[in-house]
Every structure is written in structure tokens, then in C-alpha cells.
Motif scaffolding. Structure first.
Motif, PDB file in Angstrom:
ATOM      1  N   PRO A  31      78.172  79.922 -12.827  1.00 25.63           N
ATOM      2  CA  PRO A  31      77.261  78.771 -12.865  1.00 25.63           C
ATOM      3  C   PRO A  31      76.627  78.539 -14.222  1.00 25.63           C
ATOM      4  N   HIS A  32      76.546  79.595 -15.052  1.00 28.88           N
ATOM      5  CA  HIS A  32      75.969  79.429 -16.381  1.00 28.88           C
ATOM      6  C   HIS A  32      76.857  80.141 -17.386  1.00 28.88           C
ATOM      7  N   GLN A  33      77.152  79.469 -18.503  1.00 30.84           N
ATOM      8  CA  GLN A  33      78.068  80.026 -19.498  1.00 30.84           C
ATOM      9  C   GLN A  33      77.434  79.943 -20.886  1.00 30.84           C
ATOM     10  N   VAL A  34      77.694  80.987 -21.695  1.00 31.75           N
ATOM     11  CA  VAL A  34      76.989  81.174 -22.960  1.00 31.75           C
ATOM     12  C   VAL A  34      77.971  81.590 -24.052  1.00 31.75           C
ATOM     13  N   ALA A  35      77.745  81.098 -25.269  1.00 26.52           N
ATOM     14  CA  ALA A  35      78.494  81.534 -26.454  1.00 26.52           C
ATOM     15  C   ALA A  35      77.584  82.409 -27.303  1.00 26.52           C
ATOM     16  N   TRP A  36      78.161  83.525 -27.802  1.00 28.95           N
ATOM     17  CA  TRP A  36      77.334  84.451 -28.593  1.00 28.95           C
ATOM     18  C   TRP A  36      78.205  85.407 -29.396  1.00 28.95           C
ATOM     19  N   LEU A  37      77.687  85.863 -30.487  1.00 31.93           N
ATOM     20  CA  LEU A  37      78.092  87.040 -31.258  1.00 31.93           C
ATOM     21  C   LEU A  37      79.340  86.870 -32.116  1.00 31.93           C
ATOM     22  N   GLY A  38      80.504  86.574 -31.537  1.00 35.22           N
ATOM     23  CA  GLY A  38      81.759  86.684 -32.276  1.00 35.22           C
ATOM     24  C   GLY A  38      82.157  85.464 -33.077  1.00 35.22           C
ATOM     25  N   TYR A  39      81.379  84.370 -32.991  1.00 29.52           N
ATOM     26  CA  TYR A  39      81.729  83.150 -33.716  1.00 29.52           C
ATOM     27  C   TYR A  39      80.467  82.560 -34.303  1.00 29.52           C
ATOM     28  N   TRP A  40      80.608  81.597 -35.154  1.00 31.79           N
ATOM     29  CA  TRP A  40      79.515  81.138 -36.006  1.00 31.79           C
ATOM     30  C   TRP A  40      79.422  79.605 -36.028  1.00 31.79           C
ATOM     31  N   GLY A  41      79.812  78.995 -34.932  1.00 37.76           N
ATOM     32  CA  GLY A  41      79.721  77.545 -34.831  1.00 37.76           C
ATOM     33  C   GLY A  41      79.874  77.124 -33.386  1.00 37.76           C
ATOM     34  N   SER A  42      79.824  75.832 -33.157  1.00 30.13           N
ATOM     35  CA  SER A  42      79.972  75.321 -31.798  1.00 30.13           C
ATOM     36  C   SER A  42      81.411  75.498 -31.313  1.00 30.13           C
ATOM     37  N   THR A  43      81.561  75.828 -30.037  1.00 26.55           N
ATOM     38  CA  THR A  43      82.909  75.940 -29.465  1.00 26.55           C
ATOM     39  C   THR A  43      83.506  74.570 -29.162  1.00 26.55           C
ATOM     40  N   GLY A  44      82.649  73.574 -28.901  1.00 24.94           N
ATOM     41  CA  GLY A  44      83.132  72.255 -28.499  1.00 24.94           C
ATOM     42  C   GLY A  44      83.477  72.159 -27.032  1.00 24.94           C
ATOM     43  N   VAL A  45      83.348  73.256 -26.292  1.00 24.85           N
ATOM     44  CA  VAL A  45      83.684  73.280 -24.857  1.00 24.85           C
ATOM     45  C   VAL A  45      82.435  72.876 -24.078  1.00 24.85           C
ATOM     46  N   SER A  46      82.485  71.722 -23.436  1.00 20.97           N
ATOM     47  CA  SER A  46      81.288  71.166 -22.804  1.00 20.97           C
ATOM     48  C   SER A  46      80.802  72.000 -21.627  1.00 20.97           C
ATOM     49  N   GLU A  47      81.683  72.817 -21.057  1.00 17.06           N
ATOM     50  CA  GLU A  47      81.285  73.640 -19.903  1.00 17.06           C
ATOM     51  C   GLU A  47      80.474  74.874 -20.310  1.00 17.06           C
ATOM     52  N   ILE A  48      80.372  75.144 -21.606  1.00 14.89           N
ATOM     53  CA  ILE A  48      79.512  76.232 -22.088  1.00 14.89           C
ATOM     54  C   ILE A  48      78.114  75.655 -22.298  1.00 14.89           C
ATOM     55  N   ASP A  49      77.147  76.229 -21.594  1.00 17.05           N
ATOM     56  CA  ASP A  49      75.815  75.631 -21.537  1.00 17.05           C
ATOM     57  C   ASP A  49      74.959  75.916 -22.768  1.00 17.05           C
ATOM     58  N   HIS A  50      74.961  77.171 -23.229  1.00 20.00           N
ATOM     59  CA  HIS A  50      74.066  77.563 -24.314  1.00 20.00           C
ATOM     60  C   HIS A  50      74.805  78.353 -25.384  1.00 20.00           C
ATOM     61  N   ILE A  51      74.250  78.348 -26.574  1.00 16.15           N
ATOM     62  CA  ILE A  51      74.675  79.234 -27.646  1.00 16.15           C
ATOM     63  C   ILE A  51      73.448  79.995 -28.115  1.00 16.15           C
ATOM     64  N   LEU A  52      73.587  81.319 -28.264  1.00 19.23           N
ATOM     65  CA  LEU A  52      72.474  82.161 -28.697  1.00 19.23           C
ATOM     66  C   LEU A  52      72.380  82.141 -30.218  1.00 19.23           C
ATOM     67  N   VAL A  53      71.207  81.767 -30.727  1.00 21.34           N
ATOM     68  CA  VAL A  53      70.987  81.664 -32.170  1.00 21.34           C
ATOM     69  C   VAL A  53      69.622  82.263 -32.501  1.00 21.34           C
ATOM     70  N   ASP A  54      69.299  82.288 -33.786  1.00 24.13           N
ATOM     71  CA  ASP A  54      67.952  82.689 -34.191  1.00 24.13           C
ATOM     72  C   ASP A  54      67.354  81.585 -35.057  1.00 24.13           C
ATOM     73  N   PRO A  55      66.036  81.585 -35.267  1.00 22.54           N
ATOM     74  CA  PRO A  55      65.382  80.457 -35.961  1.00 22.54           C
ATOM     75  C   PRO A  55      65.822  80.283 -37.406  1.00 22.54           C
ATOM     76  N   VAL A  56      66.253  81.355 -38.078  1.00 20.64           N
ATOM     77  CA  VAL A  56      66.687  81.217 -39.468  1.00 20.64           C
ATOM     78  C   VAL A  56      68.077  80.597 -39.537  1.00 20.64           C
ATOM     79  N   SER A  57      68.982  81.070 -38.693  1.00 20.90           N
ATOM     80  CA  SER A  57      70.370  80.609 -38.789  1.00 20.90           C
ATOM     81  C   SER A  57      70.553  79.180 -38.299  1.00 20.90           C
ATOM     82  N   VAL A  58      69.766  78.750 -37.322  1.00 25.52           N
ATOM     83  CA  VAL A  58      69.900  77.383 -36.791  1.00 25.52           C
ATOM     84  C   VAL A  58      68.508  76.791 -36.532  1.00 25.52           C
ATOM     85  N   PRO A  59      68.001  75.961 -37.430  1.00 24.63           N
ATOM     86  CA  PRO A  59      66.738  75.279 -37.143  1.00 24.63           C
ATOM     87  C   PRO A  59      66.911  74.266 -36.017  1.00 24.63           C
ATOM     88  N   ALA A  60      65.830  73.933 -35.354  1.00 26.11           N
ATOM     89  CA  ALA A  60      65.893  73.015 -34.209  1.00 26.11           C
ATOM     90  C   ALA A  60      66.502  71.669 -34.592  1.00 26.11           C
TER      91      ALA A  60
END
Length: 681
Positions: free
Chosen positions: A419-448
């Protein structure tokens, strides 16, 4: 990276029906014959039209379905080809050609079990089908079933010693177990016997790439394109060779050409996206548009779930079942970052289920197995079967740890198996897959303000999106004194893969070295163990004005020796726009700070994020001029640089970058927060 070597003449001989007698209405057999004529002429579109007309005349003409499936496959329309061929074998179960082509389609998708089943059925019907026997052999080898593959090969009387086929298959078997030297010998012998066989040359190129003979591979693929200019595999593999050699613009051109020929070639599309992240002049919006095109393609192939088997979320009632999908649960940056985090997760909050997409395991794999609740080896499972398994495993949150890197299973995420899908750790950009709900980032690497450049919603971890496990190698036990104090000069270093060391980075390093005439540069990277890579690097260094007499070039080394080599380096010069990640963290552990140039993407800000985590904000440059100034300033004050070195490990240990326990709490909070948010919708 293999291609089929299907015989067009064989396909036609199995398809052409006797001419029908004249009738007021054109029969399916006549349409078939017309289609076969167009096929011989290479007019695939007209051939397809004729086969369709044949099916209008007789919707049960199995041969029309089979021939149309072949043409659609050649046109790159894999999904339509699959439908046509499936209908062909339903109507005519003994059509061994159709079974064989279904196997080829499955193999193209990486569905090795399905491919072998199709090939076995074709061979059962026609034991003398040597092309099919060869491809069954290759598929078995890809799954690591080498003895079985060898037995299949030896059962074929056509594969006599000293024939091209014999050497081709022997080469593939050796390639499957990474015995690349022997594989290259066999492929070269096969190529001498059949110099214009694209399959032989393409696999020769694969072996050369694995041997880091990048420029030899480039020439091999160019040779293929001289006589097969539209060979999609050659274009895609040429892109990979250009990528490894650092010729990123040429890599992008090759991937785009492959996609022009076959828009459904997902591996080429992912490699394109991977390469685009290396380009400093690509806008985030353009990258996202390309990523969304990929996402639309994988969504079109999937049948997403809308209901799930996991119980409704009740905070604190049970641990969340978190599935992690990766081909890198081994000695790889992902595995190295993950180990300490997994060891500190609270089993009362999270149950970790690993889905390993690699057939390769090592000592780190064994340690990771002990840190998860369930371990699943899924390298050979097709996307739909893996999605069904994840769904049946009642996963609450499914995490992709690979993005558009090797051995990823991103197409599975289009099935929305959790029901919930997340991108994290092994890549450094958007996957482009709309079924992935969130990407884990930090405030320095990706500002709002950058949220618009992601298909996923941003979910912020408070300190860092990365947390390095403490190195366990014996060589990491002690930080030595500053090398410059005993050598009398500064040694700059870089441990990056060559495709990160672009011409802009080399020009930047040239300016740094010019500021410090007695300094030296140490470059260490796996390909630099090979003569052609060394020669090319020397040419590139000379072209930007760096005296190669001031540069020491080293190939790869075992992990303990690699960590020990930091004893020879005073500071790291980062690459741009793709900075170090694992190497930066390991350098900090060994007391070696990094000068980094920040940029305008998650990737380009990675160095800044890591350095700020350990309190080295003064090592972060916002311009090339500042980069040179920071390097020169720190290199001119050996006393201060020595003090930084002496205290850097402890500073790193005390920072969020190495605090696995703290990171684990933050990760638990993130996953629980996501589940809560999803439940409240």
C-alpha cells in the motif's frame, strides 16, 4: 547482454503456406504468403498488415499469429508480440518457433525461468532446434546453473569442437561465472570463424567490459554497427562502454539511439537516466520528464493492486512489515550503508523482509541475512511473480534501494504490491515511477523548493539520508599522521570511478595543482589496473595541463589495502557534479577531509550533506573559484590540516553520519509516519 541469433530463413520456411486457389475472398493463407514476401524484403510494417488481414479472414490461423508475433518482436513491440505468440501456441501447441520466440521475449525481460520453460518446450517438440538449444544454454548459465547448461550444450550434435557455435557457447558459459579471460579467448575464436555474427561480438564486448577493457569494447561494438547499424543491443552496450570510460555525452547518444530503435527497451532507458544524472548542464525538469516517460512505460506493463492483505494500520499494535528490494545486499555501497542501520532497528516496530535481486552473495550478504527477519532470493522471478509474492507476504511498506542502477527491480513497483512504496539509499534522483509514494531525503540535499522535480513526495529525515556503517577492516584501526609532514608535499587524492572524473573535474583539479606546484595527485580506480585506461587517463590529464609526472595512477585493491592507502593522502578532491558518497564517508573515517563543490540537485549536494554532517562546512565550495581557494588554503596550513586529521574520526563517530542507532530511530519514525499518513487518507 546477449542477443538472439534467430534465422530469418528458418522463420519463413516454417511459415509459408502453399498458394491458395483463387477465391472471391482472399484467404488467410494468401495473406500469409504476401506477408512472407514482404518479410523477405525487410518490409516489416507491410508484412504485419498482411498477417492482420489474414487473421481477419481466419481468426484461428495459428501461423498468422506466430508470424505477426515475430514481426512485432522485430519492430520492438514486445507486449503485442507476446499476445500474438501466446495465441499462436494456444491454437497450435506444437509451433516450436512460437515457443522459442516467447522464450526470447521472456529473456529480454530478464524472466529466466519463463524463458527456459519456453525453450525446453520448443526443444521437446523439435530436438534438433540448435538455435533454441543455444539460447536455453545461455539462460541456464544466467541463472548460475552451469552444469545443467553444459549438459544441454553437449546434447546438441551441431555444436562440434572448433566450430563458431562451440566457441560461442563455451565463451558464454565462462562469462556466466566471470571467467572473462577464457571467455574472450573463445569469443575471439568464434569471431574468426564468423566475423559478422553480431551475437559473438556483442558478448565479446560484454566480457571486455567486465575485464575493464573499455576502449576495446567500444571498438567491438562499433564493429557490429558497421554491418548492423540498427542493432539495438550494440547501441545500448556501446552506451555502457562510453559511460564507463567517462564519455557521457556519447553514452547518452547511444542510449537514445537504442530507444529510437526500440522504445520499449527498459534497460537502455534506465541506463540513459543513470547517465543523465552525471551531466552538469541538464536541468532537473528535463531529467524528471525523461524519468516520467520511463515510469509511464513500466506502468503500462503492470496491473497495479488496489487492495492489500496486510492488516489495517494501528499505531503500536504490531511491527510494520517493511520489504526492501535490492540487488546490492553484498559488498557494495548499499550494503555498507545498510548494515549498521539494520543492526539497530527495533523489531517491535519494524519487521524487515529482504528481497535480493542478485544471484551473487558474499560475506556481507551473510551478515545482512542475520539482520533481517526474512530473506528472499528473487533474481530469477519475473516482475509479475515477484509482485504477487510481495503482495502475499503482506508487506506494509515496500522500499526500493536501487533506483536506476544495476540489478534494480523498479518495474515491480509499478504493480503497487504494497500500500505504500518508498525510494531510498541506492539512487540520487527521482525514479519517475508514479506508484512510488515517497523518496527519503535530507534538508541539505533537497530543499523544499525542489519538490517539483520529483515524481515522489519528499519525506525528510532530520539529519542525513545516508548513514555509514563503521568499517570493520583491520586496516581501519588507526589514523596515521598527516603524510605531508613526512613527505614534504601535499598529496591530493580521488578514489572515484572514471565516469565521475569528467573533463570539467580534471580542469578544476588542474587549477588546484597549479596553485601548489609541489603537490601531487593520487588517482585510484578499478579500471586503472589496465593499460588502455591508464593511457587514456594520461592523455586526458595532459590535455588539461596536468603534468603526468605529478600523478600516481593505481588500480583497485582489496578493502583492507584500499583503506590503508588513505595513509598516503592528505585531502580528497571531489568530483562534480557526481561527488563521492561511500568514498567520502570512508575518507572521513580515515581522517582525510574532502573538498567538495555543491550543486543544484540531490546528487550534486551529496558531498555538502555529508560534510555538514561532520561539521566540515568550511570544506564546501559554492563555485569553482572557491573550490580552488579552499583546497589551497587548507594545503597551506599543515598544522591545522594535521589537527583536522587527528580528530576527524572521533568527530565522524559523534556525527549523524556514523550514528546508526540514531538513524535507525529516525527511519522507524519515518516509516511509522508514512503508514499513519496512508491510514488517514
Amino acid at each position: 547482454m546477449e542477443t538472439k541469433r534467430a534465422s530469418l530463413q528458418s522463420r519463413l520456411e516454417g511459415s509459408v503456406a502453399p498458394a491458395a486457389t483463387a477465391k472471391p475472398k482472399v484467404s488467410s493463407a494468401e495473406w500469409r504468403q504476401r506477408g512472407n514476401t514482404y518479410l523477405k524484403e525487410g518490409n516489416l510494417q507491410q508484412a504485419a498488415n498482411c498477417y492482420r488481414r489474414g487473421l481477419e479472414s481466419d481468426p484461428k490461423d495459428a501461423t498468422c499469429y506466430s508470424n505477426l508475433g515475430y514481426v512485432q518482436s522485430e519492430l520492438g513491440h514486445a507486449i503485442v508480440a507476446q499476445e500474438m505468440l501466446s495465441q499462436a501456441v494456444k491454437l497450435n501447441p506444437v509451433d516450436y518457433d512460437a515457443h522459442y520466440m516467447l522464450g526470447n521475449l521472456a529473456r529480454t525481460r530478464g524472466e529466466w525461468l519463463q524463458a527456459t520453460a519456453c525453450y525446453r518446450e520448443a526443444l521437446r517438440i523439435n530436438p534438433g532446434f540448435d538455435t533454441c538449444r543455444r539460447d536455453l544454454c545461455i539462460s541456464l548459465a544466467q541463472m548460475g546453473r552451469i552444469q545443467e547448461a553444459t549438459a544441454v550444450l553437449e546434447q546438441g550434435p551441431a555444436f562440434a569442437p572448433d566450430t563458431a557455435d562451440f566457441h560461442y557457447f563455451r565463451g558464454n558459459l565462462r562469462l556466466a561465472v566471470d571467467e572473462c579471460d577464457e571467455a574472450i579467448v573463445h569469443f575471439r575464436q568464434a569471431a574468426q570463424l564468423q566475423p559478422q555474427d553480431s551475437s559473438i561480438l556483442i558478448n565479446l564486448g560484454v566480457a571486455q567490459l567486465r575485464r575493464r577493457e573499455v576502449f576495446s569494447a567500444i571498438q567491438t561494438y562499433r564493429n557490429v554497427l558497421e554491418f548492423e547499424p540498427d542493432n539495438v543491443q550494440a547501441h545500448a552496450n556501446l552506451g555502457a562502454a562510453f559511460q564507463q570510460s567517462g564519455q557521457l555525452e556519447l553514452a547518452v547518444q547511444s542510449y537514445r539511439r537504442a530507444l529510437q530503435i526500440n522504445p520499449e527497451y527498459l534497460n537502455a532507458h534506465q541506463n540513459l537516466l543513470f547517465s543523465l544524472t552525471y551531466l552538469s548542464d541538464l536541468s532537473p525538469a528535463d531529467y524528471l520528464s525523461e524519468a516520467r516517460r520511463y515510469g509511464a512505460r513500466v506502468t503500462a506493463r503492470a496491473k497495479p493492486y488496489s487492495q492489500w492483505l496486510c492488516p489495517p494500520f494501528e499505531e503500536g499494535a504490531r511491527p510494520l512489515r517493511v520489504g526492501m528490494v535490492s540487488g546490492d545486499f553484498r559488498t557494495h555501497p548499499v550494503g555498507l550503508f545498510l548494515e549498521g542501520i539494520l543492526a539497530n532497528l527495533d523489531p517491535a516496530k519494524l519487521t524487515i523482509v529482504a528481497y535480493s535481486a542478485s544471484a551473487t552473495e558474499d560475506v556481507l550478504s551473510d551478515r545482512l541475512k542475520g539482520l533481517v527477519s526474512e530473506w528472499n532470493s528473487v533474481a530469477v522471478l519475473p516482475d509479475d511473480e515477484l509482485a504477487r509474492k510481495i503482495h502475499a507476504d503482506r508487506i506494509d511498506i515496500l522500499v526500493d534501494l536501487a533506483g536506476h542502477t544495476g540489478l534494480n527491480r523498479l518495474p515491480v513497483f509499478a504493480w503497487k504490491a504494497a500500500p505504500h512504496q518508498v525510494a531510498w539509499l541506492g539512487y540520487w534522483g527521482s525514479t519517475g515511477v508514479s506508484e512510488i509514494d515517497h523518496i527519503l531525503v535530507d534538508p541539505v540535499s533537497v530543499p523544499a523548493s525542489d519538490a517539483q522535480y520529483y515524481s515522489e513526495q519528499l519525506w525528510y529525515l532530520p539529519d542525513t539520508r545516508l548513514c555509514m556503517s563503521l568499517p570493520t577492516s583491520g586496516a581501519a584501526d588507526e589514523v596515521k599522521d598527516l603524510p605531508a609532514l613526512r613527505k614534504g608535499y601535499i598529496t591530493f587524492g580521488s578514489y572515484q570511478i572514471l565516469n565521475k572524473i569528467n573533463d570539467r573535474t580534471l580542469a578544476l583539479w588542474s587549477k588546484v595543482l597549479a596553485q601548489l606546484p609541489t603537490s601531487r595527485l593520487r588517482l585510484q580506480s578499478l579500471p586503472l589496473a589496465y593499460g588502455e585506461a591508464v593511457a587514456n587517463m594520461k592523455e586526458r590529464l595532459t590535455a588539461v595541463g596536468i603534468d603526468i609526472a605529478r600523478v600516481d595512477l593505481h588500480g583497485g585493491a582489496p578493502r583492507e589495502a584500499y583503506l590503508a592507502s588513505y595513509d598516503e593522502v592528505d585531502m580528497i578532491l571531489d568530483t562534480y557534479p557526481f561527488p563521492g558518497g561511500t568514498t567520502t564517508a570512508e575518507a572521513l573515517w580515515m581522517g582525510v577531509p574532502t573538498v567538495t563543490l555543491t550543486g543544484h540537485s540531490l546528487l550534486a549536494r551529496q558531498g555538502e550533506s555529508l560534510l555538514r554532517c561532520v561539521g566540515l562546512a568550511d570544506w564546501v565550495a559554492s563555485s569553482e573559484e572557491e573550490y580552488v581557494e579552499i583546497a589551497a588554503q587548507h594545503a597551506s596550513d599543515l598544522k591545522s590540516l594535521g589537527e583536522v586529521r587527528a580528530g576527524l574520526r572521533q568527530r565522524a563517530i559523534n556525527s549523524p553520519l556514523f550514528d546508526s542507532a540514531k538513524f535507525a530511530r529516525n527511519l522507524e519514525d519515518a516509516f511509522v509516519g508514512m503508514a499513519r499518513e496512508h491510514a488517514e487518507r
